[in-house]
Every structure is written in C-alpha cells, then in structure tokens.
Motif scaffolding. Sequence first.
Motif, mmCIF file in Angstrom:
data_model
loop_
_atom_site.group_PDB
_atom_site.id
_atom_site.type_symbol
_atom_site.label_atom_id
_atom_site.label_comp_id
_atom_site.label_asym_id
_atom_site.label_seq_id
_atom_site.Cartn_x
_atom_site.Cartn_y
_atom_site.Cartn_z
ATOM 1 N N LYS A 106 0.851 -1.178 0.000
ATOM 2 C CA LYS A 106 0.000 0.000 0.000
ATOM 3 C C LYS A 106 0.894 1.238 0.000
ATOM 4 C CE LYS A 106 -3.945 -2.092 2.378
ATOM 5 N NZ LYS A 106 -4.827 -2.051 3.577
ATOM 6 N N LYS A 108 1.391 5.179 0.472
ATOM 7 C CA LYS A 108 0.839 6.378 1.092
ATOM 8 C C LYS A 108 1.943 7.430 1.172
ATOM 9 C CE LYS A 108 -2.672 3.982 3.837
ATOM 10 N NZ LYS A 108 -3.249 3.782 5.191
ATOM 11 N N GLU A 109 1.577 8.634 1.583
ATOM 12 C CA GLU A 109 2.556 9.709 1.696
ATOM 13 C C GLU A 109 3.698 9.331 2.629
ATOM 14 O OE1 GLU A 109 4.133 13.234 0.444
ATOM 15 O OE2 GLU A 109 2.180 12.469 -0.198
ATOM 16 N N GLU A 110 3.375 8.618 3.686
ATOM 17 C CA GLU A 110 4.390 8.209 4.656
ATOM 18 C C GLU A 110 5.462 7.339 4.007
ATOM 19 O OE1 GLU A 110 4.618 5.650 8.862
ATOM 20 O OE2 GLU A 110 2.821 5.603 7.585
#
Length: 376
Positions: A106, A108-110
């Motif tokens: 997945k 995500k920005e992180e």
Amino acid sequence: MTFDLLAQDPATKARAGCLETAHGAIETPIFMPVGTAGTVKAVSQQTLKEDIQAQIILGNTYHLYLRPGLDVLRAAGGLHQFNGWDRPILTDSGGYQVYSLSNTRKIKEEGVKFRSHIDGSQHLFSPEGVMDIQRVIGADIIMAFDECTPWPCEYDYAARSLDMTHRWLQRCIQRFDSTEGLYGYQQALFPIVQGSTFKDLRIKSAEFIAAQGREGNAIGGLSVGEPAELMYEMTELVCDILPKDKPRYLMGVGTPANILENIALGVDMFDCVMPTRNARNGMLFTTQGIMNVTNKKWANDFTPIDAELGGPASTFYTRAYVRHLFQCQEMLGPQIASAHNLTFYLWLVKEARKQIVAGTFAPWKERMVKQVMTRL
C-alpha cells in the motif's frame, strides 16, 4: 564522487567519461551486473573481477534488508566487506521491487507498507528509512526512494505519483545530508526522474531533479513494457535537460540494442538482469548475434562460444560442450553462460567507449545494433 567528461561523439550525444568513487574509478559508458542479494547469480566475485572485468555491481535494498538483514550487514562492516567485492557498488532503493509487489503493498505519503515475499511479515519503507538502510549497506552510489509507475499508466495517476516521488526525494535528501556514512567513506545519492511516458511530466521531473544538484542522476520508470521507440523518446527528452557534467543512469535497460541506442542519446550507466537471467535459459549474446545454445544445431559445433571476446567463458568452452551441460542439467552450464553474457555486455560498452573516443561511434553503432540482435 567526481565525474569527468572525456570525449563526445561528433555525430551523436554519446559520451565517454570517468566516474571516481571511494572504491575506485568507473569508465563510462558502463554496464553494471545485477547482484540483487549481494551476489551476481552463478558468478563468483573473482570471476566478475578477473575474467569479466566488471567495474561496478548492483545490490538491492529491498532484498538485502530482508536477507541477510541490517544487523548482519552492520556487523560485517557493510556489503563490500560482507561479499568481498572491493570495487564500487550501487544499490537500488527498492522502489522497483515495491512496484512489482503491487498485490501486497500500500502506497501512502508516509511511504510504502508491504509484505515480505519470504514470510509474509509486514514492513514499511519510508524515504528516511530507505536512506538509513542504504547507509548500513554502504554502497558507493545509493538511489532515492521513488514510485515506479506501470505501463500503460493513466495520466492523472502518473502526475500524482510524480509529485509524491518529488516530495519523497526532498525527504531523502534531507535525511541523507543530515547523516554520515558508517564505514569511513563518502556515498553519493542519485535522484530518479519519473513521469511515465508523458512528455510534460518527464520534462517537469527532469527539471526538478536537475535543480537538486546531486552528484549524478537516474532515469527510472522505463523498460517496464513500453515500446522501445517510446523509451528512446523519453530518454532523449530527459538527457537533454539533465546536467551534462553529471553521470546519467538509465535503470533496468536492457537488450544490447537498447544499450547502444541509449548511449547514443547520452546515457552513461546501465544495469539489467537480462544477461544472467537469459543465460540460465541458454540464451547467449555474442558479437555475431543471439544464439540459443540448447538447440540441436550446436551439438557438433566445437568452436568457442565467441572467439572475438576474450575471457575464459567465451573462448575456452565450445558451443557443443555448453549445450551438453544444459542437456544434462549440469549447473556448470548456466555458470558458463552467465559469465559469457556478462563478458559480452562489458565488451559492448567498452568497445562503445573506444568508438566514442575515436569519433567513429555513429557508424559502428548502426552496424552493431543489427549485428548483435541477429538470431543465429
């Protein structure tokens, strides 16, 4: 790390240079054998160095992080000490592996959460974490963390991914510049141009990457299924923007013809699993063309694999013998084939360099592209 541009072909954008790293000099253009898990499959470090004369090899952050793991690499003193390779090493950031694990990750920005292909355990790769991992591995050249988009790719997705890759790059740079190498020598960080096959996105990315002023730059997101003509178009577009006084690395490319055409567009560094992966299936690249050594036509051919190349694997063993090894499923067959194919790839870029320096690269390239891709 320093890069000196020594020659430019008068009829193309091909360049010859010298890249100086903490573990030695690299003459460009160069092909870098892929050693994903700290080893080039079926080829020893001694063979790589003495027979194939590889100047630099690759390691992979994702695979080395999982096995042998950071504790082992740190205790060993880094990958150079762990695998005994005393010449330069480049590590991919793991971005491509994350791309290939599309069913188990997945984004995500992180960063990217993914499951290990080994045991299903969950992990997070963030830009900061990937910089820290590559500090532990200790490669001379390390890659920024990016997302490699698939092809074909929707424009909106490619644009969003590109913006995130640029934000991730800024985080990589901040972390890299605020830390030190662990083993007493300097490392260099290469950003990666993305943007799929959309001209405006590639231009935007190349301009952003060029503005970072790092010691070298990479071109990613190509050789992922797009037609060769699109690859060349994007590469030329990007090379015309990236600084001329910095090395340019086209990631994951490719066939002998791909390498020659991209050298003509101004690329300096290449890597690909093709020479060793195809070798394990009996496909041999030679100065005269491509041969499937498992075919019956080679059963009574007692000539060397390729007498023109030099190197033990290419000149000592006959085609008939190597075919016999494959027929018997002897492990020596893939070993010889892998060493030979890498000898050929290193010969190809070395000969390209000679032609660039002599000012004769363009006609030589046109002839060689046809010759080395002929089916024997």
